[in-house]
Structures are given as C-alpha cells and as structure tokens.
Write an enzyme that holds these catalytic residues in place. Structure first.
Site, PDB file in Angstrom:
ATOM      1  N   GLU A 165       0.809  -1.236   0.000  1.00  0.00           N
ATOM      2  CA  GLU A 165       0.000   0.000   0.000  1.00  0.00           C
ATOM      3  C   GLU A 165       0.833   1.273   0.000  1.00  0.00           C
ATOM      4  O   GLU A 165       0.546   2.212   0.747  1.00  0.00           O
ATOM      5  CB  GLU A 165      -0.973  -0.019   1.192  1.00  0.00           C
ATOM      6  CG  GLU A 165      -1.907  -1.214   1.156  1.00  0.00           C
ATOM      7  CD  GLU A 165      -2.752  -1.386   2.407  1.00  0.00           C
ATOM      8  OE1 GLU A 165      -2.716  -0.503   3.281  1.00  0.00           O
ATOM      9  OE2 GLU A 165      -3.444  -2.427   2.525  1.00  0.00           O
ATOM     10  N   ASN A 206       2.042  -5.075  -3.179  1.00  0.00           N
ATOM     11  CA  ASN A 206       0.656  -5.441  -2.836  1.00  0.00           C
ATOM     12  C   ASN A 206      -0.165  -4.189  -2.525  1.00  0.00           C
ATOM     13  O   ASN A 206       0.292  -3.308  -1.784  1.00  0.00           O
ATOM     14  CB  ASN A 206       0.702  -6.352  -1.591  1.00  0.00           C
ATOM     15  CG  ASN A 206      -0.638  -6.988  -1.263  1.00  0.00           C
ATOM     16  OD1 ASN A 206      -1.288  -7.560  -2.130  1.00  0.00           O
ATOM     17  ND2 ASN A 206      -1.034  -6.895   0.001  1.00  0.00           N
ATOM     18  N   HIS A 242     -10.434  -6.346  -1.680  1.00  0.00           N
ATOM     19  CA  HIS A 242     -11.430  -6.139  -0.622  1.00  0.00           C
ATOM     20  C   HIS A 242     -12.614  -5.419  -1.275  1.00  0.00           C
ATOM     21  O   HIS A 242     -12.555  -4.218  -1.530  1.00  0.00           O
ATOM     22  CB  HIS A 242     -10.857  -5.271   0.501  1.00  0.00           C
ATOM     23  CG  HIS A 242      -9.755  -5.944   1.260  1.00  0.00           C
ATOM     24  ND1 HIS A 242      -9.974  -7.031   2.076  1.00  0.00           N
ATOM     25  CD2 HIS A 242      -8.424  -5.689   1.324  1.00  0.00           C
ATOM     26  CE1 HIS A 242      -8.826  -7.428   2.621  1.00  0.00           C
ATOM     27  NE2 HIS A 242      -7.867  -6.625   2.174  1.00  0.00           N
ATOM     28  N   GLU A 272      -6.067 -10.832  -0.954  1.00  0.00           N
ATOM     29  CA  GLU A 272      -6.813 -10.601   0.301  1.00  0.00           C
ATOM     30  C   GLU A 272      -8.313 -10.544   0.055  1.00  0.00           C
ATOM     31  O   GLU A 272      -9.026  -9.771   0.687  1.00  0.00           O
ATOM     32  CB  GLU A 272      -6.367  -9.275   0.944  1.00  0.00           C
ATOM     33  CG  GLU A 272      -4.890  -9.170   1.195  1.00  0.00           C
ATOM     34  CD  GLU A 272      -4.481  -7.895   1.934  1.00  0.00           C
ATOM     35  OE1 GLU A 272      -5.357  -7.204   2.492  1.00  0.00           O
ATOM     36  OE2 GLU A 272      -3.274  -7.582   1.946  1.00  0.00           O
ATOM     37  N   ASP A 274     -12.133 -10.459   0.020  1.00  0.00           N
ATOM     38  CA  ASP A 274     -13.365 -10.671   0.773  1.00  0.00           C
ATOM     39  C   ASP A 274     -14.448  -9.810   0.144  1.00  0.00           C
ATOM     40  O   ASP A 274     -14.162  -8.870  -0.604  1.00  0.00           O
ATOM     41  CB  ASP A 274     -13.209 -10.426   2.290  1.00  0.00           C
ATOM     42  CG  ASP A 274     -12.553  -9.120   2.653  1.00  0.00           C
ATOM     43  OD1 ASP A 274     -12.630  -8.148   1.865  1.00  0.00           O
ATOM     44  OD2 ASP A 274     -11.954  -9.044   3.745  1.00  0.00           O
TER      45      ASP A 274
HETATM   46  O1  G3I Z   1      -3.334  -8.202  18.877  1.00  0.00           O
HETATM   47  C1  G3I Z   1      -3.865  -7.013  19.481  1.00  0.00           C
HETATM   48  C2  G3I Z   1      -4.310  -7.277  20.845  1.00  0.00           C
HETATM   49  O2  G3I Z   1      -3.200  -7.619  21.632  1.00  0.00           O
HETATM   50  C3  G3I Z   1      -5.007  -6.039  21.382  1.00  0.00           C
HETATM   51  O3  G3I Z   1      -5.514  -6.278  22.650  1.00  0.00           O
HETATM   52  C4  G3I Z   1      -6.152  -5.634  20.469  1.00  0.00           C
HETATM   53  C5  G3I Z   1      -6.856  -4.343  20.941  1.00  0.00           C
HETATM   54  O4  G3I Z   1      -7.368  -3.622  19.855  1.00  0.00           O
HETATM   55  O5  G3I Z   1      -5.628  -5.397  19.210  1.00  0.00           O
HETATM   56  C6  G3I Z   1      -5.009  -6.529  18.639  1.00  0.00           C
HETATM   57  O6  G3I Z   1      -4.474  -6.157  17.423  1.00  0.00           O
HETATM   58  C7  G3I Z   1      -5.389  -5.986  16.359  1.00  0.00           C
HETATM   59  C8  G3I Z   1      -4.914  -6.896  15.231  1.00  0.00           C
HETATM   60  O7  G3I Z   1      -5.693  -6.667  14.080  1.00  0.00           O
HETATM   61  C9  G3I Z   1      -5.006  -8.368  15.601  1.00  0.00           C
HETATM   62  O8  G3I Z   1      -6.319  -8.717  15.846  1.00  0.00           O
HETATM   63  C10 G3I Z   1      -5.367  -4.540  15.910  1.00  0.00           C
HETATM   64  O9  G3I Z   1      -5.945  -3.727  16.916  1.00  0.00           O
HETATM   65  C11 G3I Z   1      -6.132  -4.376  14.633  1.00  0.00           C
HETATM   66  O10 G3I Z   1      -5.968  -3.052  14.139  1.00  0.00           O
HETATM   67  C12 G3I Z   1      -5.598  -5.333  13.608  1.00  0.00           C
HETATM   68  O11 G3I Z   1      -6.346  -5.198  12.419  1.00  0.00           O
HETATM   69  C13 G3I Z   1      -5.721  -5.736  11.276  1.00  0.00           C
HETATM   70  C14 G3I Z   1      -5.560  -4.648  10.233  1.00  0.00           C
HETATM   71  O12 G3I Z   1      -4.989  -5.204   9.061  1.00  0.00           O
HETATM   72  C15 G3I Z   1      -4.668  -3.516  10.709  1.00  0.00           C
HETATM   73  O13 G3I Z   1      -4.682  -2.482   9.784  1.00  0.00           O
HETATM   74  C16 G3I Z   1      -6.597  -6.839  10.728  1.00  0.00           C
HETATM   75  O14 G3I Z   1      -6.628  -7.935  11.658  1.00  0.00           O
HETATM   76  C17 G3I Z   1      -6.051  -7.325   9.399  1.00  0.00           C
HETATM   77  O15 G3I Z   1      -6.991  -8.184   8.800  1.00  0.00           O
HETATM   78  C18 G3I Z   1      -5.841  -6.144   8.463  1.00  0.00           C
HETATM   79  O16 G3I Z   1      -5.250  -6.629   7.281  1.00  0.00           O
HETATM   80  C19 G3I Z   1      -5.004  -5.660   6.255  1.00  0.00           C
HETATM   81  C20 G3I Z   1      -3.813  -6.147   5.457  1.00  0.00           C
HETATM   82  O17 G3I Z   1      -2.731  -6.369   6.321  1.00  0.00           O
HETATM   83  C21 G3I Z   1      -3.439  -5.141   4.373  1.00  0.00           C
HETATM   84  N1  G3I Z   1      -4.575  -4.869   3.518  1.00  0.00           N
HETATM   85  C22 G3I Z   1      -5.792  -4.454   4.208  1.00  0.00           C
HETATM   86  C23 G3I Z   1      -6.169  -5.491   5.268  1.00  0.00           C
HETATM   87  C24 G3I Z   1      -7.450  -5.118   5.925  1.00  0.00           C
HETATM   88  O18 G3I Z   1      -7.318  -3.921   6.654  1.00  0.00           O
END
Ligand code: G3I
Length: 355
Positions: A165, A206, A242, A272, A274
């Site tokens: 990105e 990506n 997405h 990715e 969905d």
């Molecule tokens: O692991 C922590 C946890 O310890 C904490 O207590 C909790 C509180 O909010 O957060 C947890 O981390 C979260 C993490 O996902 C794991 O669940 C983050 O807050 C959350 O922001 C994070 O979101 C991820 C997101 O990227 C971040 O931008 C999503 O799971 C993930 O699916 C998403 O993936 C991205 C790709 O990498 C790039 N393309 C877009 C895609 C969707 O946004």
C-alpha cells in the site's frame, strides 16, 4: 509458545466439518459415497494456489478452523503475525512464535506460504514511529528487518508482499515513516534487500483498489514499470480485492489490468479477497456475493499471469470487516460456524469449469 506442527488429517473433526466434507464425524467416510473434492483439490487440478489469511490464535483455539484451513486451502498468509508491529516488540527483538506456528502448520500440511508484509505505513510499533530517526538510521532499521525476516524463512516462505500500500488513492506515493524518512527510494531498496535475503522467493508489490481500471491501478502500474526499468527485483503485483456486494470491479477491467501486468513480465496474485455486505446477510446478498467470488476467480483462472487466489480469513468469525466497517460483515465463503456458504459452492463450480 503455541505449538501446532502436527499435520491436520483431512477427515472430519466435527459435525460441521462432516457436513462440509461429506464424511462422518467419526472420521470414516461413508462407504457408499465419494466425498466431494475440496476447493484445495480442485484448485490443484487447475494449477492454482487457493489461500486464506490465518492467525496462530485461531489455530490454538480449536474447533473446525484448522481442519477447514488445511483441507480447503493450499496456501496460508499470516494475517498479522509478520507485520512490523506484531513481529518487533523492540528495536533489538523479534517475536517469532506466532509466525513460526503458521509457517510450521503450512509446511506440515503441504501448503505454500505468502509472507505479509515487510514494509507498510500501518501496524508499526511506537518505538519505530515516535523517535526522529535520521535517514541513515531508518535505512539501517529497514535493511536489518527485511534481511532478518526474509532470511529466517528462506526456502519456506514462497512469496513476500515486500511493500504494501505505498500508493495513495489519488495515485501519489502515500506518506509514511518510510517515504517521509527515506524518500521514494525505500521501495526499490526493500525489494533489493529481500532478493539478497532469499533469491528464490517471489517478491510482490501489494495494494488495494488497484484491481480494475482507475487512477490508482494506473499509478501502481506506473510504479512497477519504473521498478522494472531500474532492474529492481520484483516478480509480481498483489491485488488485494477487498470488495463488497455494493461495489466490485468489472471483470473486464480486472482482466485488462492482469494482462498489462503480464505484458511487462509480472505475475498477479489475488491476495486478500473478501466481499462484505450490509448485515443481516440475506439469501439475495449471499447470492450476489457468490457471483462476485465466482467472477473474480474466473478472471484469475483465465489470466495466464494469475496463479494465486487468497481470501482474507477462513470463516466469517475471523474477518476484520465487522470491526472496521460497522454494520457490514459475512464477507468470507464459510460462515461463523465454518459452514460453507453459496460463495463456496460457486467457487467449486468455477474450479470445476462450470459457468
Ligand atoms: O493483537 C492485538 C491485541 O493484543 C489487542 O488487545 C487488540 C486491541 O485492539 O488489538 C489486537 O491487534 C489488532 C490486530 O488486528 C489483531 O487482531 C489490531 O488492533 C487491529 O488493528 C488489527 O487489524 C488488522 C488490520 O490489518 C490492521 O490495519 C486486521 O486484523 C487485518 O486483517 C488487516 O489486514 C489488512 C492487510 O494487512 C493489508 N490490507 C488491508 C487489510 C485489511 O485492513
């Protein structure tokens, strides 16, 4: 540390799985019935990697997750475990355990692995983003990060999303700690360091919103053309995909985009996918969703450059959508109980050559 390196048997571990796979919950297929071939088996016949984003936490939580992942997919992308923030608690340390669990699981089950992601503007740790590093310091941090991470999984991770990105929606380069602190050169440097660390891994740029026609996909195309002109080692472009039941790119536009990337010698991976929808998920939206999954899969199969098709999660319970798009969800092909949805059936039909 989580440990899940025992191969998952491709038989039923639950009633849900039994329904899905057409075998009994005791693990014994009914004598008079051939089990339906899995997505994975059908994809293998078409020479396609069919993948899902996954997390070590979900594997450890039990239930049908691991069996569905290993049965229906032949490729895994760690959803978060390889990102800078989760992987780097401090400048000096690496937290490998979750990524190792996923890599071990994939290898034990004969699956490919897409490494996601080495360089991104998001999910970076505060120790990285808060100080005012000099350009030389940032270059040193990034080189060490890429070479250490790619080097650790050398020969095991099949493809890397090296830079994620870097292009903003208007086509300009996106401000980030890397662009602001190093300049645009961070992109080509990252690819060169990744190649040095594992000459055999496929290296991808990506992005989202660059699947079909438009300013952003033109900007991504221009960026990778420029990298190729500079002899930067890049093998392909990841199209995240997405999308939603309300909007998805036109098949013809995606096909043209895939073809022009192939013309400059690049592979394409759908990385990715969905298809979110407004909740509750009714039959007509599930049908629209199935058509979108099917048409993007058909487009990939028809493109000589497209060899990998990854969904951003296994089942709806794992999806990032509800927490990022309030009121939306049901974006994957298995529901929250890992039962197959109409999109799963549609993808099987497409892989079987049905229209
Ligand atoms: O692991 C922590 C946890 O310890 C904490 O207590 C909790 C509180 O909010 O957060 C947890 O981390 C979260 C993490 O996902 C794991 O669940 C983050 O807050 C959350 O922001 C994070 O979101 C991820 C997101 O990227 C971040 O931008 C999503 O799971 C993930 O699916 C998403 O993936 C991205 C790709 O990498 C790039 N393309 C877009 C895609 C969707 O946004």
């Amino acid at each position: 540390m989580l440990a899940l390196n025992i191969p998952v048997r491709v038989y039923c571990l639950s009633v849900a799985c039994a329904l899905l796979l057409g075998c009994s919950a005791t693990g014994v297929p009914p004598e008079d019935e051939e089990p339906e071939p899995s997505l994975r088996a059908l994809a293998a016949e078409r020479g396609l990697w069919i993948g899902a984003a996954a997390s070590a936490g979900r594997l450890a939580a039990g239930g049908p997750y691991a069996a569905v992942l290993a049965t229906e997919y032949n490729s895994v992308t760690p959803e978060n475990a390889l990102k800078f923030g989760p992987l780097r608690p401090s400048l000096e340390s690496f937290a490998w355990s979750e990524a190792d669990v996923l890599v071990d699981f994939a290898l034990a089950n004969g699956m490919g692995i897409r490494g996601h992601t080495l360089v991104w503007h998001a999910q970076n740790p505060l120790w990285l983003t808060e100080p005012n590093w000099t350009r030389a310091q940032l270059l040193g941090i990034l080189e060490n990060h890429i070479k250490t991470v790619v080097g650790r999984y050398k020969g095991r991770i099949t493809a890397w999303d090296v830079v994620n990105e870097a292009v903003a929606d208007d086509g300009s380069l996106r401000p980030s700690i890397w662009l602001d602190g190093i300049g645009p050169e961070y992109i080509e440097r990252s690819f060169r360091w990744a190649r040095e660390a594992d000459p055999d891994a496929l290296l991808f740029y990506n992005d989202y919103g660059a699947e079909g026609a438009g300013v952003k996909s033109d900007a991504v195309y221009a960026l990778v053309q420029d990298l190729i002109a500079k002899e930067v080692p890049i093998d392909g472009v990841g199209l995240q995909m997405h999308v939603s039941t309300e909007w998805s790119p036109a098949e013809a536009d995606v096909a043209v985009n895939m073809a022009r990337l192939a013309e400059v010698g690049l592979r394409v991976h759908v990385t990715e996918m969905d298809v979110r929808m407004p909740l509750p998920a009714g039959a007509s939206l599930l049908s629209v969703q199935a058509q979108i999954y099917g048409s993007m899969l058909e487009t990939c199969l028809a493109a000589s450059s497209c060899a990998s098709f990854t969904l951003w999660g296994v089942g709806d319970a794992d999806s990032w959508i509800p927490s990022h798009f309030p009121g939306y969800g049901a974006a994957l092909i298995f529901d929250a109980a890992y039962e197959p949805k109409p999109a799963y059936s549609r993808m099987r039909e497409v892989l079987q050559g049905g229209s």
